[in-house]
Write an enzyme that holds these catalytic residues in place. Structure first.
Site, mmCIF file in Angstrom:
data_model
loop_
_atom_site.group_PDB
_atom_site.id
_atom_site.type_symbol
_atom_site.label_atom_id
_atom_site.label_comp_id
_atom_site.label_asym_id
_atom_site.label_seq_id
_atom_site.Cartn_x
_atom_site.Cartn_y
_atom_site.Cartn_z
ATOM 1 N N ARG A 1 42.910 72.790 33.722
ATOM 2 C CA ARG A 1 44.042 72.594 32.813
ATOM 3 C C ARG A 1 43.624 72.898 31.374
ATOM 4 O O ARG A 1 42.506 72.573 30.979
ATOM 5 C CB ARG A 1 44.531 71.140 32.904
ATOM 6 C CG ARG A 1 45.681 70.965 33.856
ATOM 7 C CD ARG A 1 46.026 69.554 34.148
ATOM 8 N NE ARG A 1 46.245 68.673 33.004
ATOM 9 C CZ ARG A 1 46.687 67.423 33.102
ATOM 10 N NH1 ARG A 1 46.986 66.928 34.306
ATOM 11 N NH2 ARG A 1 46.843 66.675 32.046
ATOM 12 N N ARG B 1 55.070 56.373 27.413
ATOM 13 C CA ARG B 1 53.793 56.668 26.786
ATOM 14 C C ARG B 1 53.668 55.958 25.443
ATOM 15 O O ARG B 1 52.666 56.056 24.782
ATOM 16 C CB ARG B 1 53.776 58.170 26.557
ATOM 17 C CG ARG B 1 52.466 58.836 26.622
ATOM 18 C CD ARG B 1 52.044 59.124 28.002
ATOM 19 N NE ARG B 1 50.944 60.050 27.992
ATOM 20 C CZ ARG B 1 50.608 60.813 29.005
ATOM 21 N NH1 ARG B 1 51.288 60.760 30.118
ATOM 22 N NH2 ARG B 1 49.579 61.596 28.926
HETATM 23 P P1 AP5 Z 1 49.717 64.019 32.023
HETATM 24 O O1 AP5 Z 1 49.704 65.132 32.967
HETATM 25 O O2 AP5 Z 1 50.545 62.825 32.292
HETATM 26 O O3 AP5 Z 1 48.205 63.643 31.760
HETATM 27 P P2 AP5 Z 1 47.473 62.241 31.558
HETATM 28 O O4 AP5 Z 1 48.293 61.022 31.472
HETATM 29 O O5 AP5 Z 1 46.634 62.530 30.386
HETATM 30 O O6 AP5 Z 1 46.812 62.000 32.873
HETATM 31 P P3 AP5 Z 1 46.027 63.005 33.713
HETATM 32 O O7 AP5 Z 1 46.950 63.801 34.581
HETATM 33 O O8 AP5 Z 1 45.076 63.808 32.861
HETATM 34 O O9 AP5 Z 1 45.104 62.023 34.542
HETATM 35 P P4 AP5 Z 1 45.459 61.001 35.712
HETATM 36 O O10 AP5 Z 1 45.367 59.610 35.230
HETATM 37 O O11 AP5 Z 1 46.721 61.411 36.406
HETATM 38 O O12 AP5 Z 1 44.186 61.255 36.619
HETATM 39 P P5 AP5 Z 1 44.039 62.201 37.896
HETATM 40 O O13 AP5 Z 1 44.584 61.507 39.078
HETATM 41 O O14 AP5 Z 1 44.555 63.562 37.573
HETATM 42 O O15 AP5 Z 1 50.142 64.521 30.561
HETATM 43 C C1 AP5 Z 1 49.614 65.693 30.006
HETATM 44 C C2 AP5 Z 1 50.193 65.886 28.613
HETATM 45 O O16 AP5 Z 1 51.639 66.013 28.687
HETATM 46 C C3 AP5 Z 1 49.973 64.725 27.642
HETATM 47 O O17 AP5 Z 1 48.716 64.803 26.980
HETATM 48 C C4 AP5 Z 1 51.148 64.904 26.663
HETATM 49 O O18 AP5 Z 1 50.896 65.945 25.760
HETATM 50 C C5 AP5 Z 1 52.268 65.357 27.596
HETATM 51 N N1 AP5 Z 1 53.040 64.216 28.107
HETATM 52 C C6 AP5 Z 1 53.103 63.772 29.387
HETATM 53 N N2 AP5 Z 1 53.915 62.701 29.482
HETATM 54 C C7 AP5 Z 1 54.371 62.466 28.225
HETATM 55 C C8 AP5 Z 1 55.223 61.476 27.663
HETATM 56 N N3 AP5 Z 1 55.770 60.502 28.415
HETATM 57 N N4 AP5 Z 1 55.481 61.529 26.335
HETATM 58 C C9 AP5 Z 1 54.955 62.504 25.573
HETATM 59 N N5 AP5 Z 1 54.126 63.458 26.033
HETATM 60 C C10 AP5 Z 1 53.832 63.442 27.344
HETATM 61 O O19 AP5 Z 1 42.442 62.242 38.041
HETATM 62 C C11 AP5 Z 1 41.632 62.918 37.114
HETATM 63 C C12 AP5 Z 1 40.395 63.501 37.817
HETATM 64 O O20 AP5 Z 1 39.599 62.438 38.341
HETATM 65 C C13 AP5 Z 1 40.721 64.401 39.023
HETATM 66 O O21 AP5 Z 1 39.784 65.424 39.102
HETATM 67 C C14 AP5 Z 1 40.584 63.483 40.237
HETATM 68 O O22 AP5 Z 1 40.228 64.178 41.406
HETATM 69 C C15 AP5 Z 1 39.485 62.534 39.773
HETATM 70 N N6 AP5 Z 1 39.635 61.168 40.288
HETATM 71 C C16 AP5 Z 1 40.803 60.473 40.436
HETATM 72 N N7 AP5 Z 1 40.540 59.240 40.908
HETATM 73 C C17 AP5 Z 1 39.192 59.151 41.040
HETATM 74 C C18 AP5 Z 1 38.316 58.114 41.459
HETATM 75 N N8 AP5 Z 1 38.780 56.893 41.814
HETATM 76 N N9 AP5 Z 1 36.984 58.349 41.464
HETATM 77 C C19 AP5 Z 1 36.488 59.566 41.067
HETATM 78 N N10 AP5 Z 1 37.278 60.601 40.665
HETATM 79 C C20 AP5 Z 1 38.614 60.387 40.648
#
Ligand code: AP5
Length: 213
Positions: free
Chosen positions: A160, A88
């Protein structure tokens, strides 16, 4: 093969990781999922992590690195794995390279999920997740058959805690400041492939499959 999915919150990394690991027989290593499991279990790590996650900040590197170090040793990672949400920042990427070097491995490919911030706010604020099996939905794009209920296990869907609008904006800010420098880090190593993450999920999946060969 070790693949890193890089992209802003809500760009679809988790959605695509879940699909690609089934297709390829790899393990899905999501630091976000691991941290949320720690929170749910009430462990010390979970208690510490929650303070940062709820504010949209990164959890301190030391905590995340030890978590990932243990996870990579597990049996299912031996055939390859997809890193979703790690590294990250550049410091985490450097430690990752060091940990992999020790076991004679390295990051094979990094896939950047490219999408504008405006679309991300809509995706994240509409996301719903199963409270039991973590299956993912969206109030418009990916609706369950019965409102509020998971198609896969019948449990309740929840929002979430970090998908509240104020926290979303902070997560995006943190991404631009701390995670975006990884684009140059991996581009300089000729490992970066970029895909258009604004397209429909099936189309993104096809691009990802092509990118991974
Ligand atoms: P984490 O869970 O990793 O969250 P993120 O990276 O912010 O990513 P998300 O899970 O929110 O989104 P995503 O890209 O996976 O999208 P998704 O597929 O879910 O981390 C959460 C927290 O943990 C961080 O903020 C931090 O505090 C901590 N953390 C984690 N890793 C860390 C690290 N390495 N170091 C430090 N802290 C860390 O899709 C999102 C939505 O969009 C869903 O509803 C889905 O159905 C929809 N969707 C997906 N694709 C499409 C599409 N093509 N078209 C339309 N809708 C879509």
């Amino acid at each position: 093969m070790i693949v890193v999915l890089l992209g802003p919150p809500g760009s679809g990394k988790g959605t695509q990781a879940k699909k690609i690991v089934v297709e390829k027989g790899w393990a899905h290593v999501s630091t976000g999922d691991m941290l949320r499991a720690a929170i749910k279990s009430g462990s010390d790590l979970g208690v510490q992590a929650k303070k940062f996650i709820d504010q949209g900040m990164l959890v301190p590197d030391g905590l995340v690195v030890s978590l990932i170090g243990e996870r990579m040793k597990e049996e299912d990672c031996q055939r390859g794995f997809v890193l979703d949400g790690f590294p990250r920042n550049v410091a985490q990427a450097v430690v990752l390279d060091q940990m992999l070097k020790v076991v004679g491995q390295g990051v094979g490919q990094v896939v950047l999920f490219d999408i504008a911030d405006e679309s991300l706010v809509k995706r994240l604020s509409g996301r719903r997740t199963c409270s039991q099996c973590s299956a993912m939905y969206h109030i418009e794009a990916v609706q369950p058959r019965r409102e509020g209920i998971c198609d896969q296990c019948g449990s309740a869907l929840v929002q979430r805690s970090d998908d509240q609008s104020e926290v979303i904006l902070n997560r995006l800010k943190v991404y631009h400041q701390q995670t975006e420098p990884l684009i140059k880090f991996y581009r300089d190593q000729a490992k970066l492939v970029t895909l258009d993450a604004a397209k429909a999920a099936d189309e993104v999946n096809r691009s990802l499959t092509r990118a991974l060969g």
